[in-house]
Design an enzyme around this catalytic site. Structure first.
Site: not given
Ligand code: NPQ
Ligand code: MG
Length: 368
Positions: A135, A161, A163, A189, A214, A239, A263, A291
């Site tokens: 990501s 992926k 953002k 995402d 996403e 998500d 998750k 994640g």
């Molecule tokens: C998601 N994760 O899928 C999350 C969002 C995310 C890997 O994109 C600290 C704790 C920082 C949780 C940043 C990825 C974070 C977090 C992004 C979760 O939406």
């Molecule tokens: Mg997400």
């Protein structure tokens, strides 16, 4: 199993680079850990709540209070404790899935370590490896984005992926496609940053052959996602919206998504996460493992979960080095774009004592 003592720890682990999403920027991972000592051995849980309630309503300080004041007393009151009894014992407490999931994870780890069973064996997974995706946070310029994508592809990541947020969507996707071609598995995402009025913008992503979009809309907007899914060619993946196995079944039946990000923390723990997997599998809906910038503890459990058969898309199960120069545990190292499912008892990993000592910012014994 009888819990003898419980400690809540806060660890702060520097990130290799700032991680920017539509809801904020993080430069460290500030995580809450649950450490149990029981009559049959120790267990570790990781709460994925962030320092601030931006991804969802939970936050680390709040989760620690909820665990101490409301969750732990219910679990300590059980006549017979095992991981399977935790969810039912906590079900009268509304919400707080990340806090619940962390406590359940610690109890499951203790239970499995004592029985010499790994998380993977407990889930009855057949795969020994899982495919890694990565990501990539929102970048200030395209050159930096393309460097990052090129580096991760060179490392062997099997899916990229990006953002996105309003104003940063079609352009970065186009730039990545133009540089790296149409064969790269690519998805985006939005972390709920768009509204129902943004259908036209999101339709602009259709020509790029993305695996999925996403969570474009608000977590509670299943109808909006269903309408969007009808209007777009690109599959919608949810998500934040999917907070239980029942919500997953409902979202699928409503046509709000055709792919699900799983998750454990978001759905209250690894047992409910497995049920989400099962309802999606029964409906022919592929899933992948999300994640939350987990330390090696949460990463170990995620990799085991992601080895279940309906995890057919690469997850955000990246190598430790994607986020941390030094992980709390021995690092998860990617080989040929995959991570190995740990096969030691329980999580199969534990905090390295010296790393734990250096990363810990607070610790509080809340029982025993
Ligand atoms: C998601 N994760 O899928 C999350 C969002 C995310 C890997 O994109 C600290 C704790 C920082 C949780 C940043 C990825 C974070 C977090 C992004 C979760 O939406
Ligand atoms: Mg997400």
């Amino acid at each position: 199993m009888k819990i003898e003592s419980v400690e809540l720890l806060r660890v702060e682990i520097p990130l290799v680079s700032p991680f920017r999403t539509s809801f904020g920027t993080d430069t460290v991972r500030d995580a809450l850990l649950v450490h149990l000592v029981t009559d049959i051995g120790e267990g570790w849980g990781e709460c994925v709540a962030d320092r601030e309630p931006l991804y969802s309503a939970e936050w680390a300080d709040g989760a620690a209070i909820v665990i101490e004041e409301f969750l732990l007393p219910r679990v300590l009151g059980l006549a017979s404790l095992d991981a399977e009894s935790v969810g039912p014992a906590l079900s009268d407490v509304e919400g707080h899935p990340m806090a619940k999931g962390a406590l359940e994870m610690a109890i499951l780890d203790a239970q499995l370590r004592a029985a010499d069973i790994s998380f993977g064996e407990y889930f009855a997974v057949e795969r020994k490896h899982v495919d890694c995706g990565v990501s990539i946070g929102i970048q200030d310029d395209d050159a930096r984005l393309l460097d990052l994508v090129g580096g991760y592809l060179h490392d062997g990541y099997r899916r990229i992926k990006l953002k996105i947020e309003p104003g940063y969507d079609v352009a970065p996707v186009r730039a990545v496609r133009e540089r790296f071609g149409d064969d790269v598995l690519l998805q985006v995402d939005a972390n709920a940053a768009y509204t129902r009025a943004d259908g036209g913008t999101l339709a602009g992503l259709d020509p790029f052959g993305l695996l999925l979009i996403e969570q474009p809309l608000a977590p509670d907007d299943l109808l909006g996602h269903a309408r969007l899914a009808h209007a777009l060619r690109t599959p919608i993946c949810l998500d934040e919206s999917i907070t239980s196995a029942r919500l997953a079944a409902d979202a699928i039946e409503l046509g709000a998504c055709s792919i699900v990000n799983i998750k454990a923390g978001r759905v209250g723990g690894y047992l409910e996460a497995r049920r989400v997997h099962d309802v999606c599998a029964a409906r022919g809906v592929p899933v992948w493992c999300g994640g939350m910038l987990e330390t090696g503890l949460g990463r170990a459990a995620n990799v085991a979960l992601a080895a279940l058969p309906n995890f057919t898309l690469p997850g955000d199960t990246s190598a430790s080095a994607r986020y941390f120069t030094e992980d709390l545990t021995d690092p998860f190292v990617m080989v040929e774009g995959r991570l190995e499912v740990p096969d030691g008892p329980g999580l199969g990993v534990e905090p390295r004592p010296d790393a734990l000592a250096r990363f810990t910012t607070a610790r509080r014994r809340v029982h025993g």
